[in-house]
Design an enzyme around this catalytic site. Structure first.
Site, short mmCIF file in Angstrom:
data_model
loop_
_atom_site.label_atom_id
_atom_site.label_comp_id
_atom_site.label_asym_id
_atom_site.label_seq_id
_atom_site.Cartn_x
_atom_site.Cartn_y
_atom_site.Cartn_z
N HIS A 338 40.22 37.97 34.29
CA HIS A 338 41.52 37.46 33.90
C HIS A 338 41.49 37.07 32.43
O HIS A 338 40.55 36.39 31.99
CB HIS A 338 41.90 36.24 34.75
CG HIS A 338 43.18 35.58 34.34
ND1 HIS A 338 43.25 34.28 33.89
CD2 HIS A 338 44.44 36.06 34.31
CE1 HIS A 338 44.50 33.99 33.60
NE2 HIS A 338 45.24 35.05 33.85
N SER A 339 42.48 37.53 31.67
CA SER A 339 42.63 37.15 30.27
C SER A 339 41.37 37.52 29.48
O SER A 339 40.94 38.67 29.48
CB SER A 339 42.94 35.66 30.19
OG SER A 339 43.31 35.29 28.88
N LEU A 340 40.76 36.54 28.81
CA LEU A 340 39.56 36.82 28.01
C LEU A 340 38.42 37.33 28.87
O LEU A 340 37.57 38.09 28.40
CB LEU A 340 39.15 35.55 27.25
CG LEU A 340 37.93 35.67 26.33
CD1 LEU A 340 38.20 36.64 25.19
CD2 LEU A 340 37.53 34.30 25.79
N SER A 342 38.54 39.51 31.14
CA SER A 342 38.62 40.97 31.24
C SER A 342 38.03 41.63 29.99
O SER A 342 37.39 42.69 30.09
CB SER A 342 40.07 41.41 31.44
OG SER A 342 40.86 41.05 30.31
#
Length: 737
Positions: A338-340, A342
């Site tokens: 999720h977010s960073l 990924s």
């Protein structure tokens, strides 16, 4: 007087006449609970039915003396029976108290029932048994805390808290505050007891969080958010894989969280930041230090290494521990970020080592903003030494264009060294089996390891750089996008001059930090990115285009899932197909259709277009009738022209609307988004909720944190995972691939 008293009836006849006992006594069925502490508040949560049965079986067998450990919650928690403790297996968490519960009373602040201690519950049960057997009710018991419990009858039992602090104070129970309800047995209290999770685990997914310790709008940890994601997956399995479950083809998917934030901030960096943080707007500054700065930490060479080491080692540790606890597991492993998180996983996956046979057929072509820039991975004999992102050699090469003669390449290197007046180092390069391709992949560090002094190193690096600049002045980029050789074509097996046409070499610094990326102990099946900024980071690093032939070395599946209002999410497909504009795949609703407000919106849009066309047509005809010439010949001509125009407009709906769908049907399969996801679509967009469509700015933050409880997201993850096993949904959702 005693002689005149009538004889008493026999005891057998007296039992039905007594209403108090309320029937035959039956032993209470216990249920096991554990205590969840949040913000100094305690809440007792029941174990699932199957977990409680296992705990009770171990308790009844008298195995507490051996300190038996019973796995619960799908194997994610262990219960130490003798210590009455619930301990997390895969992550760090406070130990929870466990209790075998039979009697409950209603709490003060809410309507939640609180279990009595096991010892006092046994006293209550003994008093209840005597009252039921003898019919002697209105029993009064006092707990260790001087709380009074009165058993009026089987259906009315109350609990009084003491009011007076002195033992000499005499008061009746009715004077001791408001009574609370007492219940016997878990079946008499309002509590939802889950059935439990399937024992069969089909697939394992590691989930990596983004910035900060909190992962959703309620500031919950990654463990809590992944718990929600797992619970939604269980409900989606029951709703959409019912047939496969009945045939015992499907068990469940296990999701395990991976936490790197605590390891990063335990390095002492928070103390250093505290010394330089200004005292004003204290809470905001601490929030920024704890969350937003994680992005900058990842772009720091020191802390980037800490982050990638933590993520990789934690996933390897979890994988090994999971296999130890589940020796029968034969499923695959996927990863989600999720977010960073990924982006961390993406960088980690791009630096994994593929098998030699797979490596020969894997394209690694990335075209940068400046045609002289390229982003790729090292494919020389030193590939185990991962790419240094400041001064390493990056290359653009089409698939299969690396087949050059090793002997001829070494001779070319000798000629280059002679040209640079460095012939004395020919033996060194020949000993290391350095051909032309390997030479152009060399970094300063590699040359230094070979024992080349500083002066010759600079000459060689300058030569490589100048050659790349010369090649970049020629129209090389169009050749890569238009004239790429297919696998097995003659151009792939040409001489070194052909290879020069297909490959470009240059030492570049694309803003990426130097990191030694660890290797994973497994090959992920699919990589899921939620609300991911991967596309933005690649663009900032200087990458303009991802070659369609590129695929992650050890992972063949990649899905970029995002909410339409997510301010952090970016697309990937336009970087692969930059010349073609097309929409992302719309994720179908888990109930099998578009959301009603989207259908209404599309219907109103079509209606407005039709009304607009009809209105313009009517105005055009009216305007022509007012402005037409009075000359009969011209009038007849204009009438014929109008008739032809009207006939054309009437025929137009019959012909033109049929053409675009045909064109769309022909173009849709032709959208080649490359091999990053095995030829399948990569970008998937969620449908916003009706309330979110009123103002997208208000729900931007919620859009970035919505994935943990999104049924549509979970269903796509399950659908793609089980598709790799040949298992499909009960009913295919409309619009799904």
């Amino acid at each position: 007087m005693a002689a005149q008293e009538p004889p008493r009836p026999p005891p057998a006849a007296a039992e039905p006449a007594e209403p108090e006992p309320g029937g035959r006594y039956e032993a209470v069925v216990p249920h096991w609970f554990w205590c969840k502490v949040t913000d100094t508040r305690e809440r007792w949560v029941p174990f699932s039915a199957q977990d409680s049965e296992r705990l009770e079986a171990a308790h009844a067998a008298g195995r507490e003396q051996d300190d038996v450990v019973v796995p619960t919650s799908g194997g994610r928690y262990d219960v130490h029976l003798r210590a009455r403790q619930r301990v997390a297996v895969y992550w760090d968490e406070e130990v929870s108290e466990v209790r075998r519960c039979t009697w409950f009373y209603k709490g003060e602040k809410d309507n939640k029932f609180i279990p009595y201690s096991e010892s006092f519950s046994e006293e209550l049960e003994e008093a209840y048994m005597i009252a039921m057997t003898l019919g002697e009710w209105k029993k009064k018991l006092e707990s260790p805390n001087r709380e009074v419990i009165i058993l009026h009858n089987p259906k009315l039992m109350v609990h009084y808290h003491p009011v007076a602090s002195s033992d000499d104070w005499v008061s009746t129970p009715t004077e001791q505050g408001r009574p609370r309800t007492v219940k016997r047995g878990v079946e008499n209290i309002a509590v939802e007891i889950p059935n439990g999770e399937p024992l069969q685990i089909d697939h394992l997914v590691f989930v990596v969080h983004g910035i900060g310790p909190a992962c959703d709008i309620r500031f919950r940890s990654i463990v809590q958010c992944v718990n929600d994601f797992r619970n939604v997956s269980l409900s989606m399995l029951q709703a959409h894989f019912k047939k496969a479950q009945e045939q015992q083809q499907v068990g469940r998917v296990e999701f395990l969280p991976v936490n790197w934030h605590s390891s990063l901030h335990s390095t002492g960096v928070d103390v250093d930041l505290e010394r330089i943080t200004l005292p004003s707007i204290n809470r905001l500054r601490h929030f920024i230090n704890d969350t937003i700065l994680d992005v900058f930490f990842y772009n720091s060479s020191t802390y980037c290494q800490t982050i990638v080491d933590t993520v990789a080692s934690e996933m390897n540790r979890l994988h090994q521990l999971f296999l130890q606890r589940n020796p029968q597991f034969k499923g695959g492993v996927s990863i989600a970020g999720h977010s960073l998180g990924s982006l961390i996983l993406f960088d980690l996956l791009t630096n994994q080592k593929a098998d030699p046979e797979e490596d020969e057929h894997c394209a690694q072509v990335w075209e940068a903003t400046d045609p002289s820039w390229a982003w790729g991975r090292e494919h020389s004999m030193h590939r185990s030494k991962l790419v240094s992102r400041k001064q390493d050699s990056f290359w653009i090469c089409s698939q299969g264009s690396r087949t050059t003669s090793s002997t001829g390449g070494i001779e070319e290197v000798k000629e280059i060294l002679k040209k640079l007046e460095l012939s004395e180092y020919c033996d060194v390069f020949e000993k290391e089996k350095m051909d032309r391709q390997a030479l152009f992949l060399c970094t300063e560090k590699n040359l230094k390891e070979m024992g080349i002094p500083l002066g010759p190193r600079m000459k060689i690096l300058h030569y490589i750089s100048s050659k790349a600049e010369i090649k970049d002045q020629s129209p090389a980029a169009p050749r890569h996008s238009e004239g790429r050789a297919e696998p097995g074509s003659p151009s792939q097996h040409g001489d070194s001059s052909e290879d020069d046409k297909n490959c470009q070499y240059r030492d570049v610094g694309l803003g990426q930090v130097s990191a030694n990326y660890p290797q994973l102990n497994y090959k992920p099946t699919i990589f899921f990115a939620f609300g991911s900024p991967i596309g933005m980071f690649l663009t900032v690093r200087g990458v303009k285009r991802i070659d369609p032939n590129y695929s992650l070395p050890t992972c063949k599946g990649f899905f970029n899932i995002y909410h339409p209002f997510d301010p952090v999410a970016y697309r990937i497909e336009p970087m692969i197909v930059p010349d073609l504009e097309f929409e992302p795949m719309l994720l179908p609703h888990h109930k099998g259709r578009k959301r009603m407000h989207l259908e209404l919106k599309e219907g109103l849009t079509r209606m407005s277009v039709d009304l607009k066309n009809n209105l313009l047509g009517s105005l055009r005809v009216a305007w022509q009738s007012f402005t037409r010439s009075p000359v009969p010949a011209l009038e007849a001509a204009s009438t014929e022209a109008e008739a032809e125009a009207e006939a054309g407009t009437e025929k137009q709906p019959d012909t033109k609307p049929e053409e675009p769908p045909a064109a769309v049907k022909e173009e849709t399969p032709l959208i080649n988004v490359g091999k990053l996801n095995g030829g399948n679509r990569i970008d998937y967009v969620l449908q916003e909720k009706p309330i979110e469509s009123f103002n997208e700015y208000l729900f931007a933050l919620q859009g970035h944190l919505c994935y943990w409880e999104s049924e549509d997201t979970v269903l796509l993850v399950l659908k793609e995972i089980y598709q790799t096993q040949g298992i499909t949904l009960d009913q295919p959702l409309p619009g799904s691939q």
